[in-house]
Write an enzyme that holds these catalytic residues in place. Structure first.
Site, PDB file in Angstrom:
ATOM      1  N   CYS A 170      41.311  49.720  43.664  1.00 55.25           N
ATOM      2  CA  CYS A 170      39.939  50.234  43.766  1.00 55.25           C
ATOM      3  C   CYS A 170      39.064  49.339  44.653  1.00 55.25           C
ATOM      4  O   CYS A 170      39.302  49.223  45.837  1.00 55.25           O
ATOM      5  CB  CYS A 170      39.355  50.444  42.379  1.00 55.25           C
ATOM      6  SG  CYS A 170      37.910  51.548  42.388  1.00 55.25           S
ATOM      7  N   HIS A 199      42.947  54.541  40.215  1.00 55.03           N
ATOM      8  CA  HIS A 199      43.282  53.773  39.014  1.00 55.03           C
ATOM      9  C   HIS A 199      44.478  54.387  38.291  1.00 55.03           C
ATOM     10  O   HIS A 199      44.332  55.049  37.262  1.00 55.03           O
ATOM     11  CB  HIS A 199      42.084  53.735  38.057  1.00 55.03           C
ATOM     12  CG  HIS A 199      40.940  52.924  38.533  1.00 55.03           C
ATOM     13  ND1 HIS A 199      40.885  51.552  38.398  1.00 55.03           N
ATOM     14  CD2 HIS A 199      39.790  53.284  39.154  1.00 55.03           C
ATOM     15  CE1 HIS A 199      39.750  51.098  38.910  1.00 55.03           C
ATOM     16  NE2 HIS A 199      39.070  52.123  39.368  1.00 55.03           N
ATOM     17  N   GLU A 255      46.396  52.811  36.560  1.00 50.74           N
ATOM     18  CA  GLU A 255      46.548  52.068  35.305  1.00 50.74           C
ATOM     19  C   GLU A 255      45.678  52.605  34.175  1.00 50.74           C
ATOM     20  O   GLU A 255      45.838  52.172  33.020  1.00 50.74           O
ATOM     21  CB  GLU A 255      46.221  50.578  35.538  1.00 50.74           C
ATOM     22  CG  GLU A 255      44.742  50.223  35.573  1.00 50.74           C
ATOM     23  CD  GLU A 255      44.031  50.559  36.867  1.00 50.74           C
ATOM     24  OE1 GLU A 255      42.828  50.263  36.985  1.00 50.74           O
ATOM     25  OE2 GLU A 255      44.677  51.133  37.779  1.00 50.74           O
TER      26      GLU A 255
END
Length: 305
Positions: free
Chosen positions: A142, A235, A237
């Site tokens: 990011c 993202h 994750e």
């Protein structure tokens, strides 16, 4: 193999409840294995949440890894107890002489500032430079992806008219790369940002390879130096409820908050989130660890060049 984590790290108990096998350092010392050393520079406000999200993905590999956390001396987090930072994080100045097989640099809530206006810009750019000679492969996420592309390659960022917020379909542009081994032709990635980088800037730089993009969110993943650097604008994750928590938090503060796109079942925030990125997130991290760290890093970690 399990992950080797600092004793008493909160993520250990959280992930054990998900039946993910993790191991603290006390037990790991009984195994005669050279673990991969992974360092995480965690710039996100909710440190423990981000730690847990990343460790969850790193655990999806048969390789043993030793995970440690780095912090900035020039920045004091406001949303994480100082005791947690002192117990589990070390300053860059303390570990700068060490070498690591892999590194993850997270996003940060500073994207609407010019890079040079960020209070810790001088320190983090030293870390960007250091990683090139002390880490086999680095994953920028990011804001860190935008910052790394700007610092290393002069790629500017651009303000968006409104927040890129939701889960968007991505296209693999180089499916033959090991990072995409096992991937489908399309995959999904959560995004939550106010700025972007432009595709034409990436394509104009011969040192960069655009390997995934989207007609909705634009540039998704950029690779450099043969896989020693990956820049991910979203993202992968994120946990299932991260965008939901962010939406509800902002909705309580402002009246102009859009519903995250393609996230809730039937786009109805009264419904539970529909998780569409988890399988490819695990595969992405597994491939990064296997093909760009384990198969490239020297057994003698001091020989990383």
């Amino acid at each position: 193999m399990p992950l080797r984590l600092p004793d008493k790290l909160p993520a250990i108990e959280l992930l054990k409840k998900e039946n993910i096998f993790v191991m603290d350092n006390s037990r790991a010392t009984t195994q005669d294995i050279r673990p991969l050393k992974i360092v995480i520079l965690n710039l996100m406000p909710l440190k423990i949440t981000t730690e847990t999200d990343l460790i969850r993905l790193l655990s999806n590999t048969p390789l043993q890894m030793e995970v440690s956390f780095m912090k900035l001396k020039s920045h004091t987090p406001k949303n994480t107890p100082i005791e947690h930072m002192m117990m589990f994080y070390r300053d860059f100045e303390i570990i700068k002489d060490e070498k690591y097989d892999g590194m993850i640099i997270t996003g940060a809530p500073v994207e609407q500032l010019d890079f040079e206006q960020v209070t810790y810009w001088d320190e983090i750019t030293k870390i960007f430079t250091w990683a090139r000679t002390h880490v086999t492969s680095t994953l920028y996420i990011c804001w860190a992806a935008q910052a790394g592309l700007y610092y290393h390659y002069g790629i500017p960022k651009y303000a968006l008219s409104k927040k890129m917020f939701g889960v968007f379909r991505q296209h693999t542009l180089c499916p033959q790369l090991p990072i995409f081994r096992g991937f489908d032709d399309v995959f999904y990635m959560p995004h939550s940002r106010h700025t972007e980088i432009h595709k034409e800037d990436i394509l104009a730089n011969p040192d960069l390879t655009l390997i995934a993009d989207s007609p909705e969110n634009g540039v998704s993943i950029v690779m450099a130096r043969g896989g020693r650097e990956f820049f991910i604008t979203g993202h992968m994750e994120y946990a299932s409820n991260t965008l939901d928590n962010e939406y509800k938090r902002d909705k309580d503060i402002r009246d102009d908050v859009d519903i995250p796109v393609n996230y809730y079942l039937d786009n109805n925030p009264d419904n539970k989130p529909l998780v569409t990125w988890r399988a490819h997130a695990n595969l992405l991290y597994h491939n990064w660890i296997n093909y760009y760290i384990y198969q490239e890093t020297p057994y003698d970690i001091t020989k990383i060049q």
